[in-house]
Design an enzyme around this catalytic site. Structure first.
Site, PDB file in Angstrom:
ATOM      1  N   ASN A 221     -47.644  12.364 -39.959  1.00  0.00           N
ATOM      2  CA  ASN A 221     -47.423  11.963 -38.573  1.00  0.00           C
ATOM      3  C   ASN A 221     -47.702  13.156 -37.669  1.00  0.00           C
ATOM      4  O   ASN A 221     -47.471  14.302 -38.050  1.00  0.00           O
ATOM      5  CB  ASN A 221     -45.962  11.490 -38.383  1.00  0.00           C
ATOM      6  CG  ASN A 221     -45.789  10.663 -37.122  1.00  0.00           C
ATOM      7  OD1 ASN A 221     -46.060  11.122 -36.017  1.00  0.00           O
ATOM      8  ND2 ASN A 221     -45.345   9.432 -37.291  1.00  0.00           N
TER       9      ASN A 221
ATOM     10  N   THR B  63     -46.178   6.084 -38.143  1.00  0.00           N
ATOM     11  CA  THR B  63     -45.183   5.117 -37.667  1.00  0.00           C
ATOM     12  C   THR B  63     -43.922   5.863 -37.272  1.00  0.00           C
ATOM     13  O   THR B  63     -43.530   6.837 -37.924  1.00  0.00           O
ATOM     14  CB  THR B  63     -44.908   3.999 -38.703  1.00  0.00           C
ATOM     15  OG1 THR B  63     -43.820   3.195 -38.226  1.00  0.00           O
ATOM     16  CG2 THR B  63     -44.585   4.526 -40.086  1.00  0.00           C
TER      17      THR B  63
ATOM     18  N   ALA C  62     -53.739  11.572 -38.394  1.00  0.00           N
ATOM     19  CA  ALA C  62     -54.101  10.781 -39.572  1.00  0.00           C
ATOM     20  C   ALA C  62     -55.610  10.844 -39.823  1.00  0.00           C
ATOM     21  O   ALA C  62     -56.057  10.886 -40.971  1.00  0.00           O
ATOM     22  CB  ALA C  62     -53.659   9.335 -39.359  1.00  0.00           C
TER      23      ALA C  62
ATOM     24  N   HIS D 195     -46.615  -7.596 -39.566  1.00  0.00           N
ATOM     25  CA  HIS D 195     -46.371  -8.134 -38.221  1.00  0.00           C
ATOM     26  C   HIS D 195     -47.456  -9.129 -37.811  1.00  0.00           C
ATOM     27  O   HIS D 195     -47.623  -9.410 -36.628  1.00  0.00           O
ATOM     28  CB  HIS D 195     -46.268  -7.005 -37.185  1.00  0.00           C
ATOM     29  CG  HIS D 195     -45.005  -6.200 -37.313  1.00  0.00           C
ATOM     30  ND1 HIS D 195     -44.795  -5.000 -36.685  1.00  0.00           N
ATOM     31  CD2 HIS D 195     -43.863  -6.439 -38.021  1.00  0.00           C
ATOM     32  CE1 HIS D 195     -43.585  -4.529 -36.994  1.00  0.00           C
ATOM     33  NE2 HIS D 195     -43.012  -5.387 -37.810  1.00  0.00           N
TER      34      HIS D 195
HETATM   35  P1  OAD Z   1     -44.995   3.662 -32.578  1.00  0.00           P
HETATM   36  O1  OAD Z   1     -45.841   3.647 -31.334  1.00  0.00           O
HETATM   37  O2  OAD Z   1     -43.523   3.445 -32.428  1.00  0.00           O
HETATM   38  O3  OAD Z   1     -45.169   5.039 -33.372  1.00  0.00           O
HETATM   39  C1  OAD Z   1     -46.437   5.600 -33.592  1.00  0.00           C
HETATM   40  C2  OAD Z   1     -46.232   6.899 -34.348  1.00  0.00           C
HETATM   41  O4  OAD Z   1     -47.512   7.447 -34.652  1.00  0.00           O
HETATM   42  C3  OAD Z   1     -45.464   7.961 -33.583  1.00  0.00           C
HETATM   43  O5  OAD Z   1     -44.521   8.558 -34.450  1.00  0.00           O
HETATM   44  C4  OAD Z   1     -46.553   8.979 -33.185  1.00  0.00           C
HETATM   45  O6  OAD Z   1     -46.035  10.301 -33.169  1.00  0.00           O
HETATM   46  C5  OAD Z   1     -47.536   8.823 -34.316  1.00  0.00           C
HETATM   47  N1  OAD Z   1     -48.935   9.144 -34.009  1.00  0.00           N
HETATM   48  C6  OAD Z   1     -49.605   8.938 -32.849  1.00  0.00           C
HETATM   49  N2  OAD Z   1     -50.902   9.290 -32.963  1.00  0.00           N
HETATM   50  C7  OAD Z   1     -51.069   9.727 -34.243  1.00  0.00           C
HETATM   51  C8  OAD Z   1     -52.176  10.218 -34.990  1.00  0.00           C
HETATM   52  N3  OAD Z   1     -53.400  10.325 -34.444  1.00  0.00           N
HETATM   53  N4  OAD Z   1     -51.973  10.563 -36.283  1.00  0.00           N
HETATM   54  C9  OAD Z   1     -50.748  10.464 -36.851  1.00  0.00           C
HETATM   55  N5  OAD Z   1     -49.661  10.007 -36.189  1.00  0.00           N
HETATM   56  C10 OAD Z   1     -49.809   9.633 -34.910  1.00  0.00           C
HETATM   57  O7  OAD Z   1     -45.659   2.586 -33.547  1.00  0.00           O
HETATM   58  P2  OAD Z   1     -45.097   1.850 -34.823  1.00  0.00           P
HETATM   59  O8  OAD Z   1     -44.224   2.766 -35.615  1.00  0.00           O
HETATM   60  O9  OAD Z   1     -46.254   1.213 -35.467  1.00  0.00           O
HETATM   61  O10 OAD Z   1     -43.765  -4.281 -33.564  1.00  0.00           O
HETATM   62  O11 OAD Z   1     -44.201   0.726 -34.177  1.00  0.00           O
HETATM   63  C11 OAD Z   1     -43.651  -0.248 -35.025  1.00  0.00           C
HETATM   64  C12 OAD Z   1     -43.578  -1.575 -34.324  1.00  0.00           C
HETATM   65  O12 OAD Z   1     -42.915  -1.453 -33.070  1.00  0.00           O
HETATM   66  C13 OAD Z   1     -44.912  -2.189 -33.933  1.00  0.00           C
HETATM   67  O13 OAD Z   1     -45.546  -2.812 -35.012  1.00  0.00           O
HETATM   68  C14 OAD Z   1     -44.486  -3.205 -32.907  1.00  0.00           C
HETATM   69  C15 OAD Z   1     -43.540  -2.341 -32.097  1.00  0.00           C
HETATM   70  O14 OAD Z   1     -42.555  -3.003 -31.431  1.00  0.00           O
HETATM   71  C16 OAD Z   1     -43.983  -5.560 -33.193  1.00  0.00           C
HETATM   72  O15 OAD Z   1     -44.761  -5.855 -32.316  1.00  0.00           O
HETATM   73  C17 OAD Z   1     -43.185  -6.566 -33.963  1.00  0.00           C
END
Ligand code: OAD
Length: 250
Positions: free
Chosen positions: A218, A193, A236, A124
Site C-alpha cells: 500500500n 485497500t 502497486a 462488490h
Molecule cells: P479506499 O479508497 O478506501 O482505499 C484505497 C487504498 O489504496 C488506500 O489505503 C490508499 O492509500 C491506497 N492506494 C492509493 N493509491 C495506491 C497505489 N497507487 N498503490 C498502492 N496503494 C494505493 O478503497 P478500498 O479499500 O477499495 O465499497 O475501499 C473498499 C470499499 O469501500 C470499496 O469497494 C467501496 C467503498 O465504499 C462499496 O462500494 C461496497
C-alpha cells in the site's frame, strides 16, 4: 524494501494456495477514481447514499442509472496498469507450477479480468454487468451509453448496475468462494485497500488465523498495517512487477 520483496517472493515460491485481496489503490494508476473521488463536477452535490442504495434507485432511477452508466463508460475508457498485469502474470506462473491462485477484489471496474487474470472473485459486483430488477437476469452487453435512464429490461423490469449498494448483502457465492480460499491459503497479499470496509477488512486476520504469511502492499499506512507479517510501502504499479520478477528468478 528490497528485503521485504525477497521474503515475499520466497513465500510465494513455496506457496500452494495464494490469495490476493485488492482495493481501489490498485486501479488508481489506471486513472480510476475511488467512489468518493468520482463524485466530482455535476455529481459533487450528491452524497453516496443518494446514489448507491436500493432506496436511491427506487426514489430516482433516472439519476442512479445515469450515474452508473457514466462510471461504466469511464471505466471502459481506462486500461489495466502494470499492477493488474503483474498479478495476471503471477497467477499464470504459479498455477503452471501447481499452486492455486485467487484474486478477491473489492473493485467493480473489471480491470483484473481485462488484464488476463482468470480466477477473480468480484466481491462488490461489477459495473460492467447489469441485472434486471424483475427476474435478476444479467447482461454485459447493454448499449453504451444506455438509450434511456432507467433502461427497461426485456422481462419488464429495469436494468440496474450489478454492484453491491450500501445496505445490500454481498453476493453469497462470492463470499463462499472468498472464505474457502482464505481457509486454505498459505500466502495472503493485500494490495491498495484501506481495510475499512467489512467483510473484506476482516480477511487478512482470518488468513493469519489460517496460518498464512500476510503481506500488505500500500502507498500509505492503513489501520490494518500493524497486523501484517510484512508491509511494503509504495505504488502497486511499481511493486507488483518487481515482486513478480523476483518470483520468476530461478
Ligand atoms: P479506499 O479508497 O478506501 O482505499 C484505497 C487504498 O489504496 C488506500 O489505503 C490508499 O492509500 C491506497 N492506494 C492509493 N493509491 C495506491 C497505489 N497507487 N498503490 C498502492 N496503494 C494505493 O478503497 P478500498 O479499500 O477499495 O465499497 O475501499 C473498499 C470499499 O469501500 C470499496 O469497494 C467501496 C467503498 O465504499 C462499496 O462500494 C461496497
Amino acid at each position: 524494501m528490497e528485503q521485504s520483496l525477497e521474503q515475499s517472493a520466497a513465500w510465494l515460491k513455496d506457496a500452494r494456495h495464494v490469495v490476493v485481496l485488492t482495493g481501489a489503490g490498485i486501479s488508481a494508476e489506471s486513472g480510476i477514481p475511488t467512489f468518493r473521488d468520482a463524485m466530482e463536477g455535476y455529481w459533487s452535490k450528491y452524497d453516496p447514499e443518494e446514489l448507491a442504495t436500493p432506496e436511491a434507485f427506487e426514489r430516482n432511477p433516472e439519476l442512479v442509472s445515469r450515474w452508473y452508466d457514466e462510471r461504466r463508460q469511464k471505466v471502459l475508457g481506462c486500461e489495466p496498469n502494470a499492477g493488474h498485469r503483474a498479478l495476471a502474470e503471477l497467477e499464470s506462473y504459479l498455477t503452471a507450477r501447481g499452486a492455486e491462485f485467487v484474486i478477491l477484489t473489492q473493485n467493480v471496474d473489471g480491470l483484473h479480468v481485462r488484464a488476463g487474470s482468470q480466477n477473480v472473485v468480484e466481491v462488490h459486483g461489477s459495473l460492467l454487468r447489469w441485472r434486471s430488477t424483475r427476474s435478476g437476469m444479467e447482461s454485459t452487453e447493454l448499449p453504451m451509453p444506455l438509450p434511456s435512464h432507467p433502461y427497461p429490461a426485456p422481462d419488464g423490469g429495469l436494468w440496474r448496475p450489478g454492484v453491491v449498494w450500501f445496505g445490500e448483502n454481498l453476493p453469497e457465492e462470492a463470499v463462499e468462494r472468498a472464505h474457502a480460499a482464505i481457509l486454505q491459503c498459505d500466502v495472503f497479499i493485500s494490495v491498495g485497500t484501506s481495510g475499512l470496509v467489512y467483510p473484506a477488512a476482516g480477511w487478512p486476520a482470518a488468513a493469519k488465523r489460517s496460518g498464512a504469511a500476510t503481506i500488505e502492499i500500500n502507498r500509505d499506512v492503513t489501520p490494518l498495517s500493524p497486523m501484517f507479517d510484512l508491509v511494503i510501502r509504495g505504488s502497486a504499479g511499481q511493486l507488483l512487477p518487481a515482486l513478480v520478477r523476483k518470483v520468476e528468478q530461478p
